[in-house]
Every structure is written in C-alpha cells, then in structure tokens.
Design an enzyme around this catalytic site. Structure first.
Site, PDB file in Angstrom:
ATOM      1  N   SER A   1       0.905  -1.123   0.114  1.00 29.67           N
ATOM      2  CA  SER A   1      -0.276   0.102  -0.021  1.00 29.67           C
ATOM      3  C   SER A   1       0.927   1.147   0.004  1.00 29.67           C
ATOM      4  O   SER A   1       2.058   1.244   0.459  1.00 29.67           O
ATOM      5  CB  SER A   1      -0.899   0.067   1.213  1.00 29.67           C
ATOM      6  OG  SER A   1      -0.134   0.087   2.183  1.00 29.67           O
ATOM      7  N   ASP A   2       0.418   2.242  -0.500  1.00 30.88           N
ATOM      8  CA  ASP A   2       0.878   3.579  -0.134  1.00 30.88           C
ATOM      9  C   ASP A   2       1.051   3.773   1.312  1.00 30.88           C
ATOM     10  O   ASP A   2      -0.022   3.185   1.969  1.00 30.88           O
ATOM     11  CB  ASP A   2       0.400   4.686  -1.153  1.00 30.88           C
ATOM     12  CG  ASP A   2       1.422   5.917  -0.897  1.00 30.88           C
ATOM     13  OD1 ASP A   2       2.241   5.910  -0.300  1.00 30.88           O
ATOM     14  OD2 ASP A   2       1.258   6.836  -1.987  1.00 30.88           O
ATOM     15  N   TRP A   3       1.854   4.719   1.845  1.00 33.95           N
ATOM     16  CA  TRP A   3       1.685   4.851   3.270  1.00 33.95           C
ATOM     17  C   TRP A   3       0.466   5.556   4.029  1.00 33.95           C
ATOM     18  O   TRP A   3       0.207   6.607   3.760  1.00 33.95           O
ATOM     19  CB  TRP A   3       2.915   5.837   3.553  1.00 33.95           C
ATOM     20  CG  TRP A   3       4.154   5.057   4.011  1.00 33.95           C
ATOM     21  CD1 TRP A   3       4.935   5.264   4.965  1.00 33.95           C
ATOM     22  CD2 TRP A   3       4.744   4.042   2.971  1.00 33.95           C
ATOM     23  NE1 TRP A   3       5.893   4.195   4.906  1.00 33.95           N
ATOM     24  CE2 TRP A   3       6.047   3.611   3.651  1.00 33.95           C
ATOM     25  CE3 TRP A   3       4.525   3.332   2.015  1.00 33.95           C
ATOM     26  CZ2 TRP A   3       6.899   2.547   3.299  1.00 33.95           C
ATOM     27  CZ3 TRP A   3       5.248   2.250   1.357  1.00 33.95           C
ATOM     28  CH2 TRP A   3       6.403   2.052   2.175  1.00 33.95           C
TER      29      TRP A   3
END
Ligand code: BGC
Length: 761
Positions: free
Chosen positions: A230-232
């Site tokens: 995932s993106d952060w």
C-alpha cells in the site's frame, strides 16, 4: 539462506502470517525470529535514496542519510534515453545494497493529466508509451543489483487534491489507453518486485482494495508475480484488501489490522488461503533480498554525483535560440542573474526529498570566471527595487545575460496541486527588466512542470532545466557554453494558458469525485486533435546542430495485425557540431467510426551523430502500435484500414510519412435487433443482403417526381433518413404490412448470416 517460503508458510501460525502483512515500523517489514525470517527495509525513492535512520516520516520532514540526488522524473523523461535510465538504476541499486535497503520506492509513473498536479515533477510524462519505456529501464537497472522497486502509484493518482479520498472515475478505454499502459509495460518488460497501490479510489473502490486492479488486471491479465504494497496509510478496509490482492500494508498499523485479519479468518469472513497468498509474496520478497544482500557493495558518492550531472545535461531542453544567442562563447561578458543560480531548485518537496551530500549551483561553477558577474536579481518571492536596478545595470554592462528563474518549492509540491501556471511575479519583472537592458538575454528555468511564459517574445534564448538533481550547475554550464550539445525533448506539452488544457473544466473534481471526462484526450492527444496552439509541443527541443531525417522504408505496405512491421529511416547530422537527435515515430489511425487522437507516439530512438555523420534508425511496430481498446470485445483491436506511420520532429511536426494497410484478424461480434439502424446494418454486408431482399421502399421515396412532397425531400435528406432508420421503421412506415413477428424472423436470419460470415463460411 532463508528457508523456502512454501516451507515457512506451513510452519507459521495464523497470527504470525497476519503479522507479516503489515510493516514493523515506518520502513521495515516484520521479522519472525523463531523461523529465521528477518525484517527488511524499504526506502524512498525515486531519484535517490531517502533512507531514514530513526526519525521516520513520509513527507520529507525529517532528515535522511546523506545521499545523491539524481534528476527528478520530469527531467529524466526529457532525456528520451533508455540507456541512461539503466545506468541511473544500476547506481541506485548499488546504493541500496550498500545501505541494505531491499526495495527502492519508485519509480512513480502516473500520467500527467494536467500541469497542475503538484507531484508532476516526480512523474514522467503525459504519454504512457514514453513513461513505460523509460521507467522499465530504470526498474531493470535497479533490479539488476538484486534490489527491488515499487512502481507507483497504481493507479489514476493524477492529482494531489484530496489524494487520500478522491475517486478517479474513468471509462474503460481511457484506463486502458492512457492511465494503465505505463504500468502494463513495466510489469511485462521489467517484472518489478513490487507495485505500490495509490491512495485514491478508482471507479468507486479504493485502489488498496480494488480487486479488479490488483488481481484481475495486474496479475491475471498482465502476469505480475510480485508483491503489492500500500502507499503509506492507503489502507481502508484491510480484510477487503487481502481479498483484493493487497499483500503488504505500510507502514505499521500497530497490530490493529493484523488482529482484524485473524478475526476475519476465525469468523469465516476471510479465507485463510487469501492470507497465505499474501504472506507467501511477502516471504518471497524478503528471501529474494536477504539471500542476495551484499552490504560490502561500494557506494562511490563522488562518481554518482558526476553521474547525476552527466544525466542532467541529457535532460535539459533548449526551447528557444534566436540568432544563435547560445552557446555562450569564451571571452563573452556574461551577467548571471537570479537567486536560483545561487540556490538552485534541483528537486521537489515531499517523500522524494533527498538529503544531498553536495549541491553544485551555476554560481559555484561559473562564479569564479573572470567574465562572469553574478547578481541575485530577486530574493524569495518579494519585490526589491534595489535588486532589480542592480540586475539591469549588470545586464547592460554584459554581452549576454542569463536569468535563472523557476518555481519555488511552495509553488509545486507533493501534497497539494498548483492553481496556476505562473512563476513568481518578481521573477517575471526581473526577466522583463533584464531583457530590456540587454537584447541577448537567455532564461534558464528550474521547475517540475510547465510554466506560462508571457515574456517569451522578449528574450532570445530559453532552456528548460527541470529539476536536474544535485549536479545541475555543472550540467547547466556545459549546456550554456556548448561543451555539451543540448538534446532533451519535452516529455509534455507546454500550453499557452491553463484554460487550454483538456481537463481545465473538471480537474480536481467535485468533492471526492474526479471524473476524467476528457477521456483519452490527454496532453498532445488533445492539443493536436483540437488544433490548440501551444507554447511548445510534446517532443519539442532544439540543438546547436541540425538534423535531417530521410528515406523512410517499411518492410511491407500491407500486414495482418499478427505480423510486425519494420520501419527504417536515415538520420544525418547536417550541422557542424556533434549532437544527439531523438527520432520520434507516431502512428496516425484511419477513420474507423471511433474517436481517436490524430497521432500517438509508438517509437523513439536517441542517436549520437558526429557532425556530418549519417545513421539508420530502426523501429518495430506490432499490433499494439496500431490498436485501440475495443470495449465491445474487451481487448486490443486494430481496425482494418490504412495507417500512416509518421516520423516527426515533435508531436506537431511531421517530417516523413509512410502508409501501411493493416488487416484485422479479429472479429467484433454483431447482434442486430429491431432498433438497429440501416447504416450499421450496411457495415455488415451479409446481414445487409438479407435486409435488402426483404425491404420495402419507405413512403416518402415513392412520391411522383415533381410533386410537392418530392421537392420537400432532397436526395441527401432521403438518404440520411434511410441511413438512420431503425429496422422497426418497417413497422411504423409500412401501414401495418410488416409486423413484429416478420421482423423477428428477419432479424434471426440477419444474425445467422452475420455469424456465418464471421466464421468465414
Ligand atoms: C507517498 C509515496 C511514498 C510514501 C513513503 C507517500 O506519502 O505517496 O510515494 O513512497 O509516502 O514515503
């Protein structure tokens, strides 16, 4: 050596498996010590190493280790040079090995839908083919060092506004032709270890839990075998994410989502097999790095600094050079003006921000020269009449003036979008003042995305320097003095006004809904088709020498869509300096009843030519070079017809053209019904024949010649009425002689004839 992931999977408890599906902290995966599974580190990315030791953040706030800042992707793309991407990738890969970073979080390859996107500086292009070709080489370079990449942000993350909640809504053809192909190319050509999903939703579902994106398209269609992270902070519903194919949540969720995964399995809401699948991919990634970790890999910072500069000079684009104002000649008195000559903007703000171990400004490399006088001209964005006066005097006293201008950090950044295309007002005033004082004024720009240039007519030279990394000063000097011949080409169109961009009316969206209503008409695909005047088109860039492209040769003038076409052209350096030309190949489609852009980039080759030298450049085109996404068949489809293969100087200027007839080997299913109109039936000769045999002439066509009715109905009108007439018109206009039952039989016959015809009978 770590144990085989399949073996480990059998030994892990459900809790341990769930724990492996999220980060340990900001930058690490989790370890399971009892089984010898280590944790590994990931770091931004993309144009250098932002490795944070203790204080962690994803916004570039806290410091990271000293590293080398290479040119940002906006600049890299202007190089149009695959081999350069490879070299830079290898260097970053070595740095990662040295620092024991398992995955470099990049490249970022989202499409530049609008010049307003705050993060465009990190992205490559408005064109998916260019973005895909270049980033695939970057990925190959990094991964050649047994270090992974995370190609991001998958997908449709073309704005920063409401980036964590916005829903990017686009039709299937727009997804397939514009926003997905760069990812598809990288996956197929370079097999990245990981993909990072974006924050936003795509057509109603968060990318982090979008099964269609993460599994159906990415894995089942494109064959991706790596891990999706995932993106952060992009995770919304972790259980849905596991089911959709989001393997690793980053950063740590403090165990909250791990427990949620365990609970869902226990309650029968989540199949443990889905957890196993994600876990296996995490283990494979960890093993891949751990088994090949080489901490002793040297990191020669000086060499990488020089490499950064040599890449930067390939990325600078000469936009204007009236009266040969450039290159500067030794001995000429030069006024170097502008604070950015002293404090250059060489990278963008946010998660990609590198802690450069050294920055070489233009002032550093030119300031010591006897003939160069530096004045700042402006400080920050404030007005200062004294600085302006000083600049005018310095310009008047010199043979030539070089103004260094651009966008300050606050004007473009990760996290928010721009609202206009202007550079600061004080810089505009400076450029105009200097140009009035010295007719030989050149502007060198540092910016990550297009700016408007109301002053363009007043200056003789313009160089687009983009964000050139930490050695941009050296690179700029070499370009200014002609030690390097400029060879960059714009990887994006420069509009005259913001209002000219195709998504001007809808960019940013309404609330959380961002509808990509301009569809496939992004960048030059729009400007060319709409015939919109530009400052500079996609692919534009000048040189200190001149090139001629001649003698186009194609391997056949007719191909089937399952065959390839070879295209050859000769390119000659007709000037007196050595230089590099980028030969650009575009394909222009035939009329096919579906909207298509005037032309699309399908090949490019950058070649070095000594003065007077001639070389042959070769391209291979395949079905994809001609195809469009056909929603009726849910796949790529090259309409039969005559295509033009165009060798262009840029997206607007066609130099040479060859024609090739492409024959489709696919059939599009047709099914007629009562509402089918004559025009569409005529396009299927087998069905048309059935209709013709049974057709009645419509009433208005049986009028006597010279009657009032025949005068009212022109031949054009009559033929149009026929073309657009549905089959059911036979009922409406036959006075009851044709019934639904008759039509039903007719339609059955038509469809059978059409089907037989398709099957080649
Ligand atoms: C950015 C990513 C980056 C991550 C980690 C996010 O905010 O969108 O590109 O890799 O932070 O810093």
């Amino acid at each position: 050596m770590m144990k085989e992931p399949m073996e480990l999977l059998k030994e892990l408890t459900l809790e341990e498996k769930a724990s492996l599906l999220s980060g340990d902290d900001f930058w690490h995966t989790k370890a399971v010590e009892r089984l010898g599974i280590p944790r590994v580190m990931v770091s931004d990315g993309p144009h250098g190493l932002r490795k944070q030791d203790d204080k962690a953040d994803h916004l570039g706030v806290n410091d990271s280790i000293k590293a080398v800042c290479f040119p940002a992707a906006c600049a890299l793309a202007a190089s149009f040079d695959r081999s350069l991407m490879r070299k830079m990738g290898e260097a970053i890969g070595d740095e990662c090995q040295h620092e024991q970073v398992a995955v470099d979080l990049g490249p970022a390859i989202n499409i530049k839908r609008s010049p307003l996107c705050g993060r465009n500086f990190e992205y490559f292009s408005e064109d998916p083919y260019l973005a895909g070709e270049l980033s695939a080489e970057l990925v190959r370079g990094i991964q050649s060092r047994d270090v992974g990449t995370s190609v991001k942000h998958f997908a449709l993350n073309s704005q920063e506004h409401r980036r964590m909640s916005s829903d990017s809504v686009a039709d299937e053809r727009t997804l397939r032709e514009i926003y997905l192909p760069a990812f598809e190319m990288v996956v197929k050509k370079a097999a990245p270890w990981t993909i990072m999903c974006s924050y936003n939703k795509v057509n109603g579902e968060f990318a982090s839990q979008n099964k269609r994106l993460l599994t159906d398209i990415l894995r089942d269609e494109w064959g991706f075998e790596g891990l999706v992270m995932s993106d952060w902070g992009a995770v919304s519903d972790r259980v849905k994410g596991v089911q959709a194919g989001l393997d690793l949540e980053m950063p740590a969720s403090g165990g909250v989502n791990d427990r949620e995964i365990v609970r869902a399995v226990r309650e029968g809401r989540l199949d443990e097999k889905d957890v196993d699948r994600c876990c296996l991919r995490v283990l494979e990634m960890v093993k891949r790095f751990t088994d090949n970790a080489r901490k002793e890999t040297p990191w020669d910072m000086e060499a990488h600094h020089a490499l950064s500069g040599s890449i930067a000079e390939e990325c600078m684009v000469l936009l204007k050079n009236e009266d040969g104002v450039l290159p500067l000649k030794k001995g000429e008195k030069v006024a170097l003006i502008g604070e950015m000559a002293e404090k250059p903007r060489f990278q963008g703000g946010g998660s990609s921000h590198i802690n450069s171990f050294r920055v070489t400004s233009l002032l550093d490399v030119m300031g010591g020269e006897e003939n160069v006088a530096y004045v700042p001209g402006y400080r920050g964005t404030g007005e200062d009449a004294g600085l302006l006066k000083e600049a005018a005097e310095a310009a008047a006293a010199a043979d030539k003036a070089v103004v260094v201008a651009g966008l300050p950090d606050s004007f473009e950044s990760e996290g928010y979008d721009r609202t206009h295309l202007a550079i600061p007002e004080n810089q505009v005033r400076l450029i105009r003042t200097v140009a009035a004082a010295n007719p030989n004024t050149v502007v060198l720009l540092y910016n990550g995305s297009p700016v408007e240039m109301p002053w363009l007519g007043q200056v003789k030279g313009v160089i687009e320097g983009y964000l050139g990394g930490q050695d941009l000063g050296e690179a700029g000097k070499r370009i200014l003095y002609g030690e390097t011949n400029p060879s960059g080409r714009l990887p994006e169109s420069f509009p005259i006004r913001l209002e000219d961009t195709s998504c001007y009316l809808t960019y940013g969206g309404e609330g959380n809904r961002a509808v990509y209503s301009e569809g496939i008409y992004v960048g030059y695909r729009y400007y060319n088709t709409k015939k919109t005047p530009l400052l500079f088109p996609f692919g534009y860039g000048l040189s200190y020498t001149s090139f001629e492209v001649t003698d186009p040769r194609i391997s056949a003038d007719r191909i089937r869509d399952d065959e390839t076409l070879q295209v050859r052209v000769d390119v000659t350096n007709t000037g007196s300096r050595d230089g590099k030309e980028t030969v650009q190949l575009y394909v222009a489609p035939p009329e096919c009843g579906v909207f298509r852009p005037v032309r699309e980039l399908k090949g490019f080759e950058k070649v070095f030519l000594r003065a007077g030298e001639k070389k042959t450049v070769e391209f291979t085109l395949d079905k994809r070079s001609f195809a469009r996404w056909n929603e009726e068949i849910g796949g790529w489809y090259a309409d039969s017809g005559e295509y033009r293969v165009q060798i262009c100087r840029n997206a607007e200027e066609v130099l040479l053209e060859a024609r090739v007839a492409v024959e489709s080997t696919q059939t599009v299913p047709v099914a007629f019904d009562e509402d089918s109109i004559m025009m569409d039936i005529a396009a299927c000769p087998a069905a048309a024949e059935v209709v013709m045999a049974s057709m009645r002439k419509p009433d208005w066509e049986s009028e006597e010649e010279g009657s009032a009715a025949s005068e009212a109905v022109t031949a054009e009108m009559s033929s149009a009425m026929m073309r657009y007439m549905p089959l059911r018109g036979q009922i409406s206009f036959s006075g009851g002689q044709v019934t639904h039952e008759d039509l039903k039989k007719l339609i059955e016959k038509m469809n059978a004839a059409a089907k037989e015809n398709r099957n080649g009978k």
